[in-house]
Design a protein around this motif. Structure first.
Motif, PDB file in Angstrom:
ATOM      1  N   GLY A   1       0.775  -1.226   0.000  1.00 10.73           N
ATOM      2  CA  GLY A   1       0.000   0.000   0.000  1.00 10.73           C
ATOM      3  C   GLY A   1       0.808   1.278   0.000  1.00 10.73           C
ATOM      4  O   GLY A   1       0.242   2.368   0.143  1.00 10.73           O
ATOM      5  N   ARG A   2       2.127   1.169  -0.163  1.00  8.48           N
ATOM      6  CA  ARG A   2       2.985   2.352  -0.259  1.00  8.48           C
ATOM      7  C   ARG A   2       3.791   2.268  -1.546  1.00  8.48           C
ATOM      8  O   ARG A   2       4.258   1.195  -1.926  1.00  8.48           O
ATOM      9  N   PHE A   3       3.976   3.409  -2.177  1.00  8.86           N
ATOM     10  CA  PHE A   3       4.718   3.455  -3.431  1.00  8.86           C
ATOM     11  C   PHE A   3       6.154   3.870  -3.148  1.00  8.86           C
ATOM     12  O   PHE A   3       6.401   4.952  -2.595  1.00  8.86           O
ATOM     13  N   LEU A   4       7.077   2.994  -3.479  1.00 14.00           N
ATOM     14  CA  LEU A   4       8.497   3.264  -3.296  1.00 14.00           C
ATOM     15  C   LEU A   4       9.004   3.912  -4.570  1.00 14.00           C
ATOM     16  O   LEU A   4       9.235   3.246  -5.585  1.00 14.00           O
ATOM     17  N   ALA A   5       9.146   5.216  -4.522  1.00 10.42           N
ATOM     18  CA  ALA A   5       9.372   5.998  -5.736  1.00 10.42           C
ATOM     19  C   ALA A   5      10.837   6.341  -5.926  1.00 10.42           C
ATOM     20  O   ALA A   5      11.585   6.561  -4.964  1.00 10.42           O
ATOM     21  N   GLY A   6      11.242   6.390  -7.193  1.00  6.13           N
ATOM     22  CA  GLY A   6      12.533   6.930  -7.556  1.00  6.13           C
ATOM     23  C   GLY A   6      12.459   8.440  -7.687  1.00  6.13           C
ATOM     24  O   GLY A   6      11.520   9.087  -7.217  1.00  6.13           O
ATOM     25  N   ALA A   7      13.445   9.016  -8.354  1.00  7.09           N
ATOM     26  CA  ALA A   7      13.489  10.469  -8.519  1.00  7.09           C
ATOM     27  C   ALA A   7      12.378  10.917  -9.458  1.00  7.09           C
ATOM     28  O   ALA A   7      12.045  10.228 -10.419  1.00  7.09           O
ATOM     29  N   PRO A   8      11.784  12.078  -9.209  1.00  8.96           N
ATOM     30  CA  PRO A   8      10.733  12.579 -10.094  1.00  8.96           C
ATOM     31  C   PRO A   8      11.320  13.058 -11.415  1.00  8.96           C
ATOM     32  O   PRO A   8      12.490  13.439 -11.509  1.00  8.96           O
ATOM     33  N   ALA A   9      10.471  13.079 -12.442  1.00 15.92           N
ATOM     34  CA  ALA A   9      10.865  13.559 -13.762  1.00 15.92           C
ATOM     35  C   ALA A   9       9.674  14.264 -14.402  1.00 15.92           C
ATOM     36  O   ALA A   9       8.522  13.943 -14.092  1.00 15.92           O
ATOM     37  N   PRO A  10       9.914  15.221 -15.292  1.00 17.54           N
ATOM     38  CA  PRO A  10       8.784  15.818 -16.017  1.00 17.54           C
ATOM     39  C   PRO A  10       8.138  14.768 -16.926  1.00 17.54           C
ATOM     40  O   PRO A  10       8.843  13.991 -17.578  1.00 17.54           O
ATOM     41  N   LEU A  11       6.817  14.746 -16.961  1.00 18.83           N
ATOM     42  CA  LEU A  11       6.146  13.853 -17.901  1.00 18.83           C
ATOM     43  C   LEU A  11       6.161  14.447 -19.305  1.00 18.83           C
ATOM     44  O   LEU A  11       6.228  13.708 -20.287  1.00 18.83           O
ATOM     45  N   ASP A  12       6.126  15.763 -19.402  1.00 18.30           N
ATOM     46  CA  ASP A  12       6.189  16.465 -20.678  1.00 18.30           C
ATOM     47  C   ASP A  12       7.050  17.705 -20.469  1.00 18.30           C
ATOM     48  O   ASP A  12       6.942  18.368 -19.436  1.00 18.30           O
ATOM     49  N   HIS A  13       7.919  18.006 -21.424  1.00 14.32           N
ATOM     50  CA  HIS A  13       8.881  19.090 -21.266  1.00 14.32           C
ATOM     51  C   HIS A  13       8.390  20.421 -21.820  1.00 14.32           C
ATOM     52  O   HIS A  13       9.142  21.398 -21.811  1.00 14.32           O
ATOM     53  N   GLY A  14       7.153  20.476 -22.284  1.00 14.72           N
ATOM     54  CA  GLY A  14       6.626  21.708 -22.835  1.00 14.72           C
ATOM     55  C   GLY A  14       5.903  22.552 -21.809  1.00 14.72           C
ATOM     56  O   GLY A  14       5.638  22.106 -20.681  1.00 14.72           O
ATOM     57  N   PRO A  15       5.523  23.777 -22.184  1.00 14.51           N
ATOM     58  CA  PRO A  15       4.865  24.687 -21.251  1.00 14.51           C
ATOM     59  C   PRO A  15       3.352  24.551 -21.192  1.00 14.51           C
ATOM     60  O   PRO A  15       2.720  25.143 -20.318  1.00 14.51           O
ATOM     61  N   ASP A  16       2.766  23.765 -22.100  1.00 18.84           N
ATOM     62  CA  ASP A  16       1.309  23.802 -22.270  1.00 18.84           C
ATOM     63  C   ASP A  16       0.705  22.401 -22.190  1.00 18.84           C
ATOM     64  O   ASP A  16      -0.020  21.950 -23.079  1.00 18.84           O
ATOM     65  N   PHE A  17       1.003  21.699 -21.087  1.00 22.64           N
ATOM     66  CA  PHE A  17       0.537  20.328 -20.885  1.00 22.64           C
ATOM     67  C   PHE A  17       0.259  20.145 -19.410  1.00 22.64           C
ATOM     68  O   PHE A  17       1.099  20.465 -18.568  1.00 22.64           O
ATOM     69  N   TYR A  18      -0.942  19.604 -19.085  1.00 22.72           N
ATOM     70  CA  TYR A  18      -1.315  19.459 -17.678  1.00 22.72           C
ATOM     71  C   TYR A  18      -2.431  18.432 -17.551  1.00 22.72           C
ATOM     72  O   TYR A  18      -3.156  18.128 -18.512  1.00 22.72           O
ATOM     73  N   ALA A  19      -2.564  17.905 -16.336  1.00 24.21           N
ATOM     74  CA  ALA A  19      -3.696  17.062 -15.919  1.00 24.21           C
ATOM     75  C   ALA A  19      -3.956  15.881 -16.852  1.00 24.21           C
ATOM     76  O   ALA A  19      -5.100  15.629 -17.229  1.00 24.21           O
ATOM     77  N   PRO A  20      -2.925  15.111 -17.217  1.00 21.44           N
ATOM     78  CA  PRO A  20      -3.184  13.957 -18.084  1.00 21.44           C
ATOM     79  C   PRO A  20      -3.982  12.883 -17.359  1.00 21.44           C
ATOM     80  O   PRO A  20      -3.986  12.806 -16.124  1.00 21.44           O
ATOM     81  N   ALA A  21      -4.662  12.054 -18.149  1.00 21.71           N
ATOM     82  CA  ALA A  21      -5.470  10.961 -17.604  1.00 21.71           C
ATOM     83  C   ALA A  21      -5.196   9.697 -18.391  1.00 21.71           C
ATOM     84  O   ALA A  21      -4.971   9.732 -19.608  1.00 21.71           O
ATOM     85  N   LEU A  22      -5.225   8.560 -17.697  1.00 22.95           N
ATOM     86  CA  LEU A  22      -4.922   7.254 -18.278  1.00 22.95           C
ATOM     87  C   LEU A  22      -6.193   6.484 -18.604  1.00 22.95           C
ATOM     88  O   LEU A  22      -7.210   6.602 -17.914  1.00 22.95           O
ATOM     89  N   LEU A  23      -6.085   5.657 -19.642  1.00 23.85           N
ATOM     90  CA  LEU A  23      -7.161   4.730 -20.005  1.00 23.85           C
ATOM     91  C   LEU A  23      -6.536   3.387 -20.362  1.00 23.85           C
ATOM     92  O   LEU A  23      -5.756   3.305 -21.317  1.00 23.85           O
ATOM     93  N   PRO A  24      -6.843   2.320 -19.613  1.00 22.76           N
ATOM     94  CA  PRO A  24      -6.361   0.988 -19.995  1.00 22.76           C
ATOM     95  C   PRO A  24      -7.198   0.442 -21.158  1.00 22.76           C
ATOM     96  O   PRO A  24      -8.393   0.222 -21.023  1.00 22.76           O
TER      97      PRO A  24
END
Length: 487
Positions: free
Chosen positions: A239-262
């Motif tokens: 129940g805990r996420f053992l995380a590595g270092a954070p990284a940008p998901l997108d390197h541009g200025p105009d991208f936010y709030a992405p959502a996933l769909l399996p």
């Protein structure tokens, strides 16, 4: 040409008014369902409803009636804010943030559809009325099924200064047990001048069968608002996420709030919100704001990195090839022309890389309006420069960088890229899976010119191909027959 030449033809959005976060992504009744934050009354962030599209193939889209509407006097009286949806047997269940201006939190509530998304019935009460102690922000549920149970993450900020994604679990989608923070972190650097935020919105979790995972969060600041999207790769334990270092998901200025769909074929698909990069006065005159990115396939690399590429279905939007060019130049080579919506692939190589060279998209007849993509051999990055991308002073400028670790630019190795432009949005994809999304607003009419430009002292080799894009098919809810998007 549409009345507004910046209105995209291959990216999802209604023909007018405001949209922001993608919501309610699910595959149900043989269709991909994509909902989104929507103001049906104007091009500003207000009156939040859920708009709704569906598609059998990611190419042919149908606009369904508005899915969620605020309930006067209810827990969501001032807005149906972000969340997601799941397919559960013959029903779809939407989980979303109930917004009232007199409540600091946005607690979770639900709505249900039993007619494949045509109509939705709100539950009329909060799903989780009692919030965990010590939270100072609470919003944006993400629900998924894993290991025979339902799981939920909720974005949060904690009183001790950490941002958090809170974990709940359920066997029936009704009774939820709070497990505690899935991950909680104080702000960490994620890029020069950028950190992971004081609060997290729109948490999303991509889980692989081997136990690895990626937690995607949208960094939020109580004074500045939405900032950037961050991804943590790692592994869950109890129940805990053992995380590595954070990284940008997108390197541009105009991208936010992405959502996933399996997707049913095992792929993970992702849509993001690309906001406007122009003054509000222009937005008001245009009558629309925001769009959803192209659907992206998201994978976890062996090294734990999150990789993105356009969904394979989008190759079907390529029309006749607009240009093919290969060669080398010590100056400027005009490679050909493209329409205002195109899909381009390129292989670039600086043979004597002392200074930057690359591609230029020229959008005015006199050459004064252009978008540059340059290789910076000193840093091993691609530089996307929109300082001259619009002659209209109401458009925002800026220069943005995306690392190219897959190529040693200083030694003259080749850089490969894919660039998809759709009138006022550009999405750049690298073989590493890194992406950069930005908005720009050319004033010049197409066809536009593609040039290869060498460094001041040196040569550039190039192999470039581009295809004009056909509009995706989009039937609006007020229409009676399938029609192509505005052209």
């Amino acid at each position: 040409m549409p009345a507004d030449p910046h209105l995209p033809v291959a990216h999802l959005r209604p023909p007018r008014n405001w949209i922001n976060d993608p919501n309610g992504l699910a595959f149900h009744d043989g269709h991909y369902h994509v909902c989104f934050q929507y103001n049906p009354y104007g091009p500003e962030h207000a009156n939040m409803h859920w708009g709704h599209f569906r598609s059998p193939d990611l190419l042919t889209w149908e606009e369904l009636p508005i899915a969620l509407t605020p309930t006067p006097g209810g827990d969501d009286a001032d807005g149906c804010f972000s969340g997601n949806a799941v397919s559960d047997g013959d029903r779809m269940v939407a989980f979303y943030s109930a917004f009232r201006t007199d409540n600091w939190a946005q607690p979770v509530t639900t709505a249900e559809s039993r007619d494949n998304g045509l109509t939705w019935t709100p539950r009329g009460s909060l799903l989780i009325p009692d919030l965990p102690e010590g939270t100072t922000m609470y919003r944006d549920p993400y629900v998924w099924r894993e290991g025979g149970r339902w799981r939920m993450l909720v974005g949060s900020a904690l009183a001790d200064g950490r941002a958090a994604a809170l974990l709940y679990e359920s066997t029936d989608l009704e009774q939820w047990h709070y497990r505690g923070p899935f991950l909680a972190q104080a702000p960490q650097p994620v890029a020069p001048g950028a950190d992971t935020g004081l609060g997290w919105e729109c948490p999303q979790y991509l889980h692989a069968q081997d136990g690895r995972g990626a937690l995607i969060v949208s960094a939020w600041d109580p004074k500045l608002g939405p900032r950037r999207t961050v991804v943590y790769s790692g592994r869950e334990e109890e129940g805990r996420f053992l995380a590595g270092a954070p990284a940008p998901l997108d390197h541009g200025p105009d991208f936010y709030a992405p959502a996933l769909l399996p997707a049913p074929d095992g792929r993970w698909l992702l849509w993001g919100w690309s906001w406007e990069a122009r003054d509000q006065q222009w937005v008001n005159a245009a009558g629309w704001a925001g769009l959803l990115t192209l659907p992206r396939e998201v994978t976890l690399g062996e090294d734990g990195t999150v990789r993105q590429q356009p969904a394979k279905e989008l190759l079907s939007l390529r029309d006749g090839r607009a240009l093919t060019a290969a060669g080398e130049t010590a100056g400027t080579a005009v490679l050909g022309t493209v329409d205002a919506s195109f899909d381009l692939t390129a292989r670039l190589q600086l043979h004597t890389p002392a200074t930057a060279g690359g591609l230029r998209l020229v959008t005015s007849a006199d050459g004064s309006e252009y978008l540059d993509i340059r290789i910076d051999p000193a840093t091993g990055e691609l530089v996307v420069d929109r300082e001259h991308a619009s002659l209209d002073p109401r458009a925002h400028g800026g220069t943005y960088r995306i690392p190219c670790s897959e190529a040693e630019t200083a030694s003259g190795a080749a850089i490969e890229l894919r660039l998809v432009v759709d009138r006022s949005v550009a999405e750049l994809y690298l073989p590493s899976g890194r992406t950069l999304t930005l908005r720009f607003y050319p004033t010049g009419a197409s066809p536009w010119r593609i040039e290869a430009r060498a460094p001041e002292e040196g040569h550039i080799g190039y192999t470039v191909a581009a295809w004009n894009l056909r509009p995706h098919t989009l039937r609006h809810e007020t229409e009676t027959s399938v029609q192509p998007a505005l052209t």
